[in-house]
Structures are given as C-alpha cells and as structure tokens.
Design a protein around this motif. Structure first.
Motif, PDB file in Angstrom:
ATOM      1  N   THR A 117      -8.639  -0.600  -7.045  1.00 48.74           N
ATOM      2  CA  THR A 117      -7.380   0.262  -6.720  1.00 48.74           C
ATOM      3  C   THR A 117      -7.104   0.264  -5.081  1.00 48.74           C
ATOM      4  OG1 THR A 117      -7.629   1.395  -8.697  1.00 48.74           O
ATOM      5  CG2 THR A 117      -5.937   2.307  -6.824  1.00 48.74           C
ATOM      6  N   GLN A 118      -7.989   0.694  -4.319  1.00 43.74           N
ATOM      7  CA  GLN A 118      -8.203   0.588  -3.039  1.00 43.74           C
ATOM      8  C   GLN A 118      -7.682  -0.810  -2.375  1.00 43.74           C
ATOM      9  OE1 GLN A 118     -11.332   2.725  -0.218  1.00 43.74           O
ATOM     10  NE2 GLN A 118     -11.818   0.764  -0.411  1.00 43.74           N
ATOM     11  N   GLN A 119      -8.228  -1.779  -2.935  1.00 39.89           N
ATOM     12  CA  GLN A 119      -7.661  -3.100  -2.445  1.00 39.89           C
ATOM     13  C   GLN A 119      -6.623  -3.543  -2.901  1.00 39.89           C
ATOM     14  OE1 GLN A 119      -9.357  -6.770  -4.565  1.00 39.89           O
ATOM     15  NE2 GLN A 119     -10.339  -7.210  -2.780  1.00 39.89           N
ATOM     16  N   TRP A 120      -6.028  -3.270  -3.967  1.00 37.83           N
ATOM     17  CA  TRP A 120      -4.618  -3.359  -4.207  1.00 37.83           C
ATOM     18  C   TRP A 120      -3.654  -2.599  -3.430  1.00 37.83           C
ATOM     19  CZ3 TRP A 120      -0.334  -0.574  -5.640  1.00 37.83           C
ATOM     20  CH2 TRP A 120       0.781  -1.256  -6.147  1.00 37.83           C
ATOM     21  N   TRP A 121      -3.910  -1.591  -3.217  1.00 38.83           N
ATOM     22  CA  TRP A 121      -3.080  -0.599  -2.323  1.00 38.83           C
ATOM     23  C   TRP A 121      -2.989  -1.241  -0.867  1.00 38.83           C
ATOM     24  CZ3 TRP A 121       0.872   2.404  -2.307  1.00 38.83           C
ATOM     25  CH2 TRP A 121       1.248   3.190  -1.353  1.00 38.83           C
ATOM     26  N   HIS A 122      -4.004  -1.630  -0.293  1.00 40.87           N
ATOM     27  CA  HIS A 122      -4.033  -2.323   1.061  1.00 40.87           C
ATOM     28  C   HIS A 122      -3.013  -3.449   0.879  1.00 40.87           C
ATOM     29  CE1 HIS A 122      -5.624  -3.932   4.701  1.00 40.87           C
ATOM     30  NE2 HIS A 122      -5.665  -5.061   4.090  1.00 40.87           N
ATOM     31  N   VAL A 123      -3.210  -4.388  -0.045  1.00 41.86           N
ATOM     32  CA  VAL A 123      -2.358  -5.691  -0.217  1.00 41.86           C
ATOM     33  C   VAL A 123      -0.965  -5.220  -0.272  1.00 41.86           C
ATOM     34  CG1 VAL A 123      -1.833  -7.637  -1.476  1.00 41.86           C
ATOM     35  CG2 VAL A 123      -4.050  -7.117  -1.139  1.00 41.86           C
ATOM     36  N   ALA A 124      -0.434  -4.080  -1.025  1.00 41.17           N
ATOM     37  CA  ALA A 124       0.690  -3.618  -1.349  1.00 41.17           C
ATOM     38  C   ALA A 124       1.503  -3.161   0.032  1.00 41.17           C
ATOM     39  CB  ALA A 124       0.701  -2.545  -2.564  1.00 41.17           C
ATOM     40  N   THR A 125       0.653  -2.806   0.707  1.00 39.48           N
ATOM     41  CA  THR A 125       1.346  -2.198   2.095  1.00 39.48           C
ATOM     42  C   THR A 125       1.316  -3.016   3.294  1.00 39.48           C
ATOM     43  OG1 THR A 125      -1.002  -1.141   2.785  1.00 39.48           O
ATOM     44  CG2 THR A 125       0.624   0.321   1.422  1.00 39.48           C
ATOM     45  N   LYS A 126       0.598  -4.192   3.159  1.00 37.12           N
ATOM     46  CA  LYS A 126       0.814  -5.155   4.182  1.00 37.12           C
ATOM     47  C   LYS A 126       1.570  -6.267   4.002  1.00 37.12           C
ATOM     48  CE  LYS A 126      -2.335  -3.397   6.972  1.00 37.12           C
ATOM     49  NZ  LYS A 126      -2.144  -3.114   8.280  1.00 37.12           N
ATOM     50  N   ASP A 127       2.100  -6.874   5.045  1.00 34.40           N
ATOM     51  CA  ASP A 127       3.016  -7.901   5.208  1.00 34.40           C
ATOM     52  C   ASP A 127       4.271  -7.960   4.228  1.00 34.40           C
ATOM     53  OD1 ASP A 127       0.970  -9.418   6.765  1.00 34.40           O
ATOM     54  OD2 ASP A 127      -0.434  -9.761   5.048  1.00 34.40           O
ATOM     55  N   VAL A 128       4.872  -6.699   4.147  1.00 35.71           N
ATOM     56  CA  VAL A 128       6.146  -6.697   3.558  1.00 35.71           C
ATOM     57  C   VAL A 128       7.161  -7.144   4.562  1.00 35.71           C
ATOM     58  CG1 VAL A 128       7.756  -5.246   2.400  1.00 35.71           C
ATOM     59  CG2 VAL A 128       5.136  -4.794   1.924  1.00 35.71           C
ATOM     60  N   ARG A 129       7.698  -8.194   4.378  1.00 34.21           N
ATOM     61  CA  ARG A 129       8.884  -8.803   5.326  1.00 34.21           C
ATOM     62  C   ARG A 129       9.858  -7.338   5.751  1.00 34.21           C
ATOM     63  NH1 ARG A 129       9.728 -13.807   6.670  1.00 34.21           N
ATOM     64  NH2 ARG A 129      11.701 -13.697   6.676  1.00 34.21           N
TER      65      ARG A 129
END
Length: 585
Positions: free
Chosen positions: A118-130
């Motif tokens: 879950t921690q890894q998914w949240w990191h991906v979700a908040t990064k690199d949103v154009r």
C-alpha cells in the motif's frame, strides 16, 4: 502590547488583526501547519488526477496487480505452514520495523506485506501526475506517508508479533511500565517540565564545561573566550557562530565530545557566540540585528582582545548562512578582518533546501507569521513538531512503541539532552529568513541588501572550508556543496557520515565515522557532487583533525596566548562560561 509592536513589521502588511488572531488560534490546534497550504496541495493533486482517466486506469491496474501478488504470497504461506519463501516486497532502506524473524510468521507476514504494498502504491499515485506543482506533489506524498505510518502494523499490540511475544513472556508488565511512562510524559508536558532523564544533564556541570569567560555581552549575545591549554597558540583566533535555533553547547557538549575542547587543545584561541533565547520583547529583531549585534559586535570584541590578527570565522547551520551574509558585506566594503570562513552544514543557495521545503511555501509562511505575530516568537514546540514530522517513523511512532508498549525507557544521552534544551525564534528574523532566503533565495540571486546596498557571495575571497553530512535532512549535503559553484576562492569540502548534528559532533576515535575531503582551487574545474562521491577517496575517522590541519595551514607561527578579555578597552571578563544566556528558558 506584543501584537501592537509586531504589527509595525513589514511582514504583516495588508493583514487584518482578526484574521491573524484566528490563524494563531488555529496554529495551536494544527501544530503550526497551515490547513490552507495542505488543502491547496491536495486540491492541485486531486483535480489533476480527476481529469487524467488514463492515469486512473493505470493506478487501478497497479492496485490489482499488487492484490494478486499478495494473494499468491498468502497461498504460498498457507502451503508452507504459514511462512512464505520470498516476500512480495522488501522494506525501504532504513526501515527496520519488520526485520525481526517474528514478522515472517502467519498472519503477521501478510500484515506487513500488505502495508508495504500500500505504501508503494501511494507513492506511485502521488508522483508524476501531469500538471501538479512539484511542491504540492511532495506535500501530498508526505502527508500520505504520515497517515500510512500511523496505520503501520508495527504500532499496535495485536498486529505486532514482537509485542505479543514480549507481553506473553512478561505477563503484561511491559504494558504496565508503558502506561507509567505515558502518564509521566503527559504530566511533564502539562506541568511544562523537562523530559525524563534530563535531570542527569546540567549545563555548566556536565555539559558545556570547557573553561572560559564571558568577555562581552549585549541584548542578543554573550561572547565566550575559552582559556588556553597550550603554552603557545596560533595567532589567528577562531570565532564560532552557532545557529540561534539551537543552544551553542552542541559544539561544547562534554569532555571528549567537545569541538571547543579539541580546538583549544590543538593550540587555537576560541571565541563562541551564545545567543539569547528571545522573548516577545525581541519580536522586532530581524536579520540585520542578528548580523550587527551578533557577528559584527563579536568580531569587534575579538579584534580588541586579539589585536592585529585576522579571524577564522566559523558558522554552523543558520549561523553559517548569517556568516556568509556578513562576510559578503565585509568584502563589499573592503573589510579584510577575516582570515578564512568555515561552514558546518550551512546553506547559501536554497534552491534545494531539503525536506524542510515541505513546510515552506507562501501559504505556510503567512500562517507562521500570524502565529508569531500573536506571541512575538516561534515557540520551541512548534519547531520541534516540524522536525519530528520529517522523521515521524523514528522519532514518534517507533519511540511510542518502545516506551508505551514495550515499556522500555531509552537512556537520555548528551546529544538528546541538548536537543531537548530548545530555543525560540523572534518574529521578524524568522519571517525575513523564510521569505528572503528560503523562499526567494535573494542572496544568491542578487536581491539581498545590507545597509541599503546589494551584497554578493562571489565577492568573498578568503578560503572556505565547508562540511556536509550524508544523512542531513535539514541542510542536505548537495545543497551545502553548492558553495563550490558560488565561491570565487579556494574551497575545501568535507563530507562526513552522520546527520545534521551527529555528523558534526564527531570527535577523533569515533568508531563508525568516515569522511571524504577535496580542495578545489579557484581556477580548478567544478566537480559535480556525484563525481565527488565517486572519485574522492574515503577516510576513516573524524573530520576534525582535517579541519585543524587546514586552519593551521592558513595560520601564522604560534605565539603566546592572548589575555582573557581586554580590561582597558571595555572587554573585561564578566562571568564564567557557559554564561547566563544559555541557561535562560
């Protein structure tokens, strides 16, 4: 009365007193964090995410894949009597919460694996949103990590196998000890008493005990001159400018861990500024006052006590930043009283200020200004809260588990006792520092004026020794390293292992410290920080002897020690070190 005085500050221009009072009241509830700043960050991320259906689908797919990985891991665990062969995911470097073998047993392995995924998914979700501002992206990511850290299975009795085994083994006495620890801490906070263990450490008794005298004082500083221990000394004195965000004795901790003691024993005449802990009456002291009443007043005293000698000026953290401002102004005005400059974990260029940048934007600074407007100062509790948030996993949750669930009180060591001896910051100074330096980077970008005239860091021509620490989250070493790009003089840069404080307090004989050091002559090509790491050899031990040898190379032949103070010229010894300012609450 405080609000009327502080209202005259330019930093409060256009503010309505009722609004500022409301923000100050809100700050007591939020711990100094601006709800508006957090709301703006979340709105930026959420709006851009809402209009990015492709990214949403991608995140759903990632969540599905992670759920599938966890399910397959659970099936392997069931087929192997509750233990899986290979985890789905490993903890991040430095995360030791799940390293004990008990975490590999069912169902605890599923608990922590689910948490890490879950921690890894949240990191991906908040990064690199154009389209999302980088600062807002970092804030949303940070807040998400804080919330997840609260929910970590390591924090709760029924989901932490180490706690369950200890509780069963001790018959619950660990929980009884933890409850007593909690009540003791709560009582101390309510009564505004120091934390447990502080009674074993007393300034002037077993902390800050290198012999010396206060030889000058004004409304902002006491200047300490330390007694010589050698028959002959280097002629150029060392003036140390600590940050006023901390008590000076971080550099005179205790015998064997005192940089002051080390320097004196190597034949240096050492002077130390001890800053007053400001109150509401000092609210209008700004950066100019800290430069004038601090560095320049101390320099005049040192020049009087040790006449006809240039000075090795040394600044730590914010004290180093102020020293660079003062040195640039001196260079502009043809004042050549400095022999060299040394910077300990001090930033000049604030384009990459580190994790503290999470808490600093226009909205947050305005909120802090309103809080300080009401009280006249930024309290020590508010500063400590920000630093604890940066390392909440270690400084908050792991500590709570250890002390309140395991019932284990950690020993209060000297560095912890110093850290608990906190200070305040005056309204005007902190506002000017945050806006002009931290936010706007005015010094490097040629917008900073001293006495109505601009100053520039490249005007400084004396040699510079700069120290960075590898684990510094306050002044990241690559930010400190930028002095190599700015200075038009010889720069020696040392990078030591450790953090912002522990890396600096590294006496000879430290078993785990290493450092790298490189001297760049003014005409040498610039070496990028990654090249510095790759090409400069590592040395074992403390960087202190390296600095002493550098100071000695930039000093003259040894002479007899100067007298303590200069009675005939108004700088007489007033009291024994550590003085009275450092003892003020």
């Amino acid at each position: 009365m405080t609000r009327e005085v502080v209202e005259s500050s330019d930093t409060g221009r256009g503010a309505h007193p009722f609004d500022r009072l409301m923000h100050a009241s809100m700050g007591r509830i939020t711990g100094g964090l601006s709800p508006a700043a957090l709301g703006l960050a979340y709105a930026d991320w959420a709006i851009h995410m809402s209009i990015s259906p492709g990214r949403q689908v991608e995140l759903v797919e990632k969540a599905w894949r992670k759920a599938t990985r966890l399910s397959l891991y659970a099936m392997r665990c069931a087929a192997n009597g509750g233990e899986g062969h290979t985890p789905c995911i490993e903890p991040l470097p430095g995360d030791s919460r799940f390293t004990a073998p008990e975490w590999q047993r069912w169902p605890f392995n599923l608990y922590y694996q689910s948490f890490l995924l879950t921690q890894q998914w949240w990191h991906v979700a908040t990064k690199d949103v154009r389209g999302v501002e980088t600062h807002h992206e970092d804030v949303v990511n940070f807040v998400g990590r804080q919330i997840l850290d609260i929910l970590s299975p390591a924090n709760y009795l029924w989901t932490n196998p180490e706690l369950l085994e200890q509780t069963a083994r001790e018959g619950g006495t660990n929980l009884y000890r933890g409850m007593r620890n909690w009540f003791d801490d709560a009582s101390r906070r309510i009564q505004k008493q120091p934390p447990a263990g502080m009674d074993n450490w007393q300034v002037g008794e077993n902390l800050a005990i290198t012999p010396g005298k206060v030889v000058y004082s004004n409304r902002l500083i006491e200047l300490i001159q330390y007694e010589p221990t050698t028959e002959r000394v280097h002629p150029e004195p060392v003036l140390i400018v600590p940050a006023w965000i901390m008590k000076y004795y971080i550099l005179d901790l205790r015998p064997g861990k005192s940089l002051v003691e080390y320097l004196v024993n190597q034949g240096h005449t050492v002077f130390m500024i001890s800053w007053k802990n400001p109150t509401a009456e000092d609210a209008e002291l700004g950066m100019a006052a800290y430069r004038r009443l601090g560095i320049m007043a101390a320099l005049r005293a040192v020049n009087t006590i040790v006449p006809e000698q240039k000075v090795h000026a040394t600044g730590y953290c914010l004290g180093g930043t102020l020293l660079m401002l003062a040195a640039a102004a001196m260079a502009r005005d043809g004042d050549d009283r400095l022999a060299s400059i040394t910077l300990f974990a001090a930033q000049t260029d604030f384009t990459e200020p580190g994790e503290l940048d999470l808490f600093i934007d226009d909205s947050q600074v305005t909120f802090l200004e309103d809080m300080m407007w009401h009280s006249g100062v930024l309290s020590s509790d508010q500063m400590a809260g920000a630093f604890q948030l940066l390392r909440s996993k270690d400084l908050v949750w792991s500590r709570m588990v250890r002390e309140y669930l395991m019932g284990e009180r950690g020993e209060m060591i000297d560095l912890m006792a110093w850290n608990a001896d906190a200070t305040r910051l005056p309204y005007r100074m902190h506002s000017e520092y945050l806006r002009q330096l931290f936010l706007n980077n005015d010094f490097v970008e040629e917008r900073y004026d001293v006495d109505g005239q601009p100053i520039h860091p490249w005007d400084i021509r004396v040699p510079i020794f700069a120290v960075g620490t590898t684990k510094d989250h306050i002044a990241p070493w690559k930010s400190v390293y930028k002095i190599n790009r700015l200075a038009r003089t010889d720069v020696t840069f040392a990078l030591t292992t450790g953090g912002h404080n522990a890396g600096i307090v590294t006496p000879p004989g430290h078993p785990r410290r290493t450092y790298q050091v490189h001297c760049r002559k003014v005409r040498d090509p610039y070496m990028a920080p990654d090249d510095f790491i790759a090409e400069v050899p590592s040395k074992k031990g403390s960087w202190w002897p390296e600095w002493h040898r550098w100071l000695a190379r930039h000093s003259g032949n040894k002479v007899k020690p100067p007298q303590m103070g200069a009675d005939a010229r108004g700088y007489r010894p007033q009291r024994n070190a550590p003085g009275k300012y450092v003892l003020m609450d």
